[in-house]
Write a protein that holds these residues in place. Structure first.
Motif, PDB file in Angstrom:
ATOM      1  N   GLY A 261       0.824  -1.204   0.000  1.00 12.38           N
ATOM      2  CA  GLY A 261       0.000   0.000   0.000  1.00 12.38           C
ATOM      3  C   GLY A 261       0.849   1.241   0.000  1.00 12.38           C
ATOM      4  N   PRO A 262       0.219   2.393  -0.092  1.00 15.15           N
ATOM      5  CA  PRO A 262       0.965   3.652  -0.083  1.00 15.15           C
ATOM      6  C   PRO A 262       1.724   3.870   1.213  1.00 15.15           C
ATOM      7  CG  PRO A 262      -1.411   4.022   0.071  1.00 15.15           C
ATOM      8  CD  PRO A 262      -1.230   2.586  -0.257  1.00 15.15           C
TER       9      PRO A 262
ATOM     10  N   ALA B  64       0.315   5.105   9.725  1.00 15.26           N
ATOM     11  CA  ALA B  64       0.671   3.698   9.520  1.00 15.26           C
ATOM     12  C   ALA B  64       2.164   3.575   9.252  1.00 15.26           C
ATOM     13  CB  ALA B  64      -0.143   3.117   8.365  1.00 15.26           C
TER      14      ALA B  64
ATOM     15  N   GLN C  49       4.122   4.231  12.455  1.00 16.90           N
ATOM     16  CA  GLN C  49       4.036   3.099  13.376  1.00 16.90           C
ATOM     17  C   GLN C  49       4.945   1.969  12.931  1.00 16.90           C
ATOM     18  OE1 GLN C  49      -0.107   2.102  13.746  1.00 16.90           O
ATOM     19  NE2 GLN C  49      -0.488   3.665  15.296  1.00 16.90           N
ATOM     20  N   SER C  50       4.994   1.757  11.618  1.00 21.66           N
ATOM     21  CA  SER C  50       5.870   0.711  11.113  1.00 21.66           C
ATOM     22  C   SER C  50       7.326   1.019  11.452  1.00 21.66           C
ATOM     23  CB  SER C  50       5.678   0.586   9.605  1.00 21.66           C
ATOM     24  OG  SER C  50       6.656  -0.239   9.042  1.00 21.66           O
TER      25      SER C  50
ATOM     26  N   HIS D 172       8.112   0.541  15.074  1.00 22.94           N
ATOM     27  CA  HIS D 172       8.304  -0.832  15.496  1.00 22.94           C
ATOM     28  C   HIS D 172       9.706  -1.315  15.183  1.00 22.94           C
ATOM     29  CE1 HIS D 172       6.197  -4.906  16.186  1.00 22.94           C
ATOM     30  NE2 HIS D 172       7.300  -4.761  16.851  1.00 22.94           N
ATOM     31  N   ARG D 173      10.288  -0.747  14.139  1.00 20.91           N
ATOM     32  CA  ARG D 173      11.667  -1.110  13.807  1.00 20.91           C
ATOM     33  C   ARG D 173      12.665  -0.231  14.539  1.00 20.91           C
ATOM     34  NH1 ARG D 173      11.209  -0.978   7.477  1.00 20.91           N
ATOM     35  NH2 ARG D 173       9.096  -0.244   7.833  1.00 20.91           N
ATOM     36  N   ARG D 174      12.179   0.539  15.502  1.00 22.10           N
ATOM     37  CA  ARG D 174      13.043   1.388  16.347  1.00 22.10           C
ATOM     38  C   ARG D 174      13.765   2.468  15.565  1.00 22.10           C
ATOM     39  NH1 ARG D 174      12.426  -0.809  21.732  1.00 22.10           N
ATOM     40  NH2 ARG D 174      12.000  -3.008  21.444  1.00 22.10           N
TER      41      ARG D 174
ATOM     42  N   GLU E 209      16.959  -4.647  10.497  1.00 18.56           N
ATOM     43  CA  GLU E 209      16.634  -3.680  11.552  1.00 18.56           C
ATOM     44  C   GLU E 209      17.895  -3.209  12.273  1.00 18.56           C
ATOM     45  OE1 GLU E 209      13.388  -4.796  14.165  1.00 18.56           O
ATOM     46  OE2 GLU E 209      14.461  -3.951  15.885  1.00 18.56           O
TER      47      GLU E 209
ATOM     48  N   GLN F  32      -1.833  -4.182  12.768  1.00 24.88           N
ATOM     49  CA  GLN F  32      -0.573  -3.855  12.102  1.00 24.88           C
ATOM     50  C   GLN F  32       0.612  -4.185  12.999  1.00 24.88           C
ATOM     51  OE1 GLN F  32      -0.777   0.194  10.802  1.00 24.88           O
ATOM     52  NE2 GLN F  32      -1.892  -0.308   8.925  1.00 24.88           N
TER      53      GLN F  32
ATOM     54  N   HIS G 102       3.485  -6.977  12.175  1.00 24.43           N
ATOM     55  CA  HIS G 102       4.909  -6.702  12.136  1.00 24.43           C
ATOM     56  C   HIS G 102       5.688  -7.737  12.917  1.00 24.43           C
ATOM     57  CE1 HIS G 102       8.644  -4.501  12.043  1.00 24.43           C
ATOM     58  NE2 HIS G 102       8.105  -3.799  11.094  1.00 24.43           N
TER      59      HIS G 102
ATOM     60  N   ARG H 129      -4.060  -7.890   1.670  1.00 23.03           N
ATOM     61  CA  ARG H 129      -4.687  -6.658   1.196  1.00 23.03           C
ATOM     62  C   ARG H 129      -6.109  -6.896   0.690  1.00 23.03           C
ATOM     63  NH1 ARG H 129      -2.943  -1.723   0.267  1.00 23.03           N
ATOM     64  NH2 ARG H 129      -3.956  -0.485  -1.366  1.00 23.03           N
TER      65      ARG H 129
ATOM     66  N   TYR I 244      13.630  -9.581  20.223  1.00 25.96           N
ATOM     67  CA  TYR I 244      13.673 -10.602  19.184  1.00 25.96           C
ATOM     68  C   TYR I 244      13.222 -11.952  19.737  1.00 25.96           C
ATOM     69  CZ  TYR I 244      16.265  -7.245  16.352  1.00 25.96           C
ATOM     70  OH  TYR I 244      16.651  -6.142  15.644  1.00 25.96           O
TER      71      TYR I 244
END
Lengths: 228, 228
Positions: A9-10, A51, A54-55, A58-60, A155, B54, B58, B66, B152
DNA sequence: GTCGGCATGATCGTATACAATAATGTTGCG
DNA sequence: CGCAACATTATTGTATACGATCATGCCGAC
């Protein structure tokens, strides 16, 4: 250059672009990432931006502070030690696996990676050189055919980029490419044990080239210091 | 029992609850997680639910398709091998660090963990027993004082729970607690090398008790098989 | 003059409305 | 009777509107 997933998605596009900007130090640690601002840049609504943030959180790569907004993460010295501790556990063994499975095609791709890294360095684009140098480590995980570990290394490499932005002092960027070149020769010889050792010392070199003694020195740190 | 972060929003609460439900096998792999449905259960809007889903996506606990929705993840046999590969790289060394740093208070907490595990097992609550058995591994990472690695391991343990739901055949759950007991004794003796070895063989035991040869056998798999 | 309280503004948090897509059921034709 | 095209329904994707929270600037009191 690299395509995103077919059903992306975008939000994923925005996240990927922000990630690269952070990786290349165009967005230094501590930078405020306003939702409206980003939405205007990419012509998407705040829903999408949220979104994406937030992504990244989550990957810090970004820190989300409630009712305050999103900021490019500022890893502490402790975070830095932990990141390289994790890399030390994951990457050497992964390099060994990669050496045992690598194909000639992979070798060519790796060599091309190094060449691009050199080229970027000569062109003075240190941001892109740093990005490519990280991609090298990710590529090794891909060759080892371990997608789960690859995700973690991805990550950790991203976070390492932030750490380098904050704690890197010794400006000797050449040691990097030398270590990568040595790794390639081990791969070419299918010498797993040597690849493992080389990766281990390469990571050790990286962490010892950081100055993790004193506090953060970035511009916005004084504000951050008393905000918490 | 355990509190969430001070500045945790409602989305985190929903995500945490869903995570535990998945972990305890109350939501088996492949279960469809409709947004409206979840929103009604927790009395929150779809905005919150989407954020929670979401977050879980992750961490590879749910799969987001989707325009189709969210489903509890169904790790493939390959995923399973990769997860335990990663655990084999991270956990033994982490157990060693934990043994070298553990305090008496930590030891008591770990013992309490095992006791609760036994109690749940005797009460026939195998879901909760499985959850607690995972928490044991996470606790070790916490004791080792490595929050990055802990994150992890947390993810890998969650995914292991899904893998066990799909590929576990040998019903011998007692070997688990025995291995954990042996680990505690190594911790009590501050014997890092022994803790490392015990963890390594514990993980090996786990992965060899799985049947990773044949395909998934869960209810919704036939639909999934031809949908892609 | 400085400090504390209050008003103002900006930004984030959440809910809801609408649009788009995919799944399903129905109908008509072969 | 079976199959295919269409209409319907349900569910997700996205945008926007409103409310809450925090930062900032102003003003008055001490």
């Amino acid at each position: 250059m690299e395509d995103v997933q077919p059903s992306a998605g975008p939000g994923d596009v925005v996240a990927a672009d922000l990630e690269r900007a952070i990786h290349e130090h165009r967005l230094p640690p501590g930078t405020k990432l306003g939702e409206d601002e980003i939405g205007e840049v990419y012509s998407v609504s705040r829903t999408i931006v949220r979104a994406a943030l937030q992504s990244l959180a989550h990957r810090r790569l970004v820190e989300l502070k409630r009712n305050r907004g999103a900021f490019v993460a500022q890893p502490t010295a402790r975070d830095a030690r932990e990141v390289f501790e994790a890399r030390a556990l994951l990457e050497p063994r992964t390099a060994r696996s990669a050496a045992e499975r690598i194909t000639d095609k992979d070798l060519i791709a790796l060599q091309a990676h190094i060449d691009a890294e050199h080229a970027a360095l000569r062109a003075g684009d240190s941001g892109r050189a740093l990005y490519l140098s990280g991609q090298f480590h990710i590529e090794i995980a891909r060759i080892a055919d371990q997608t789960t570990i690859e995700a973690y290394i991805r990550e950790l490499v991203s976070r390492s980029s932030l750490i380098i932005a904050l704690y890197w002092h010794r400006r000797a960027a050449l040691c990097e490419s030398h270590a990568h070149h040595a790794l390639i020769s081990a791969f070419a010889a299918r010498d797993g044990a040597r690849a493992e050792d080389l990766m281990k010392s390469h990571l050790l070199d990286l962490v010892t080239s950081l100055d993790l003694r004193n506090v953060v020195s970035m511009p916005s740190s004084l504000r951050e210091a008393l905000a918490r």
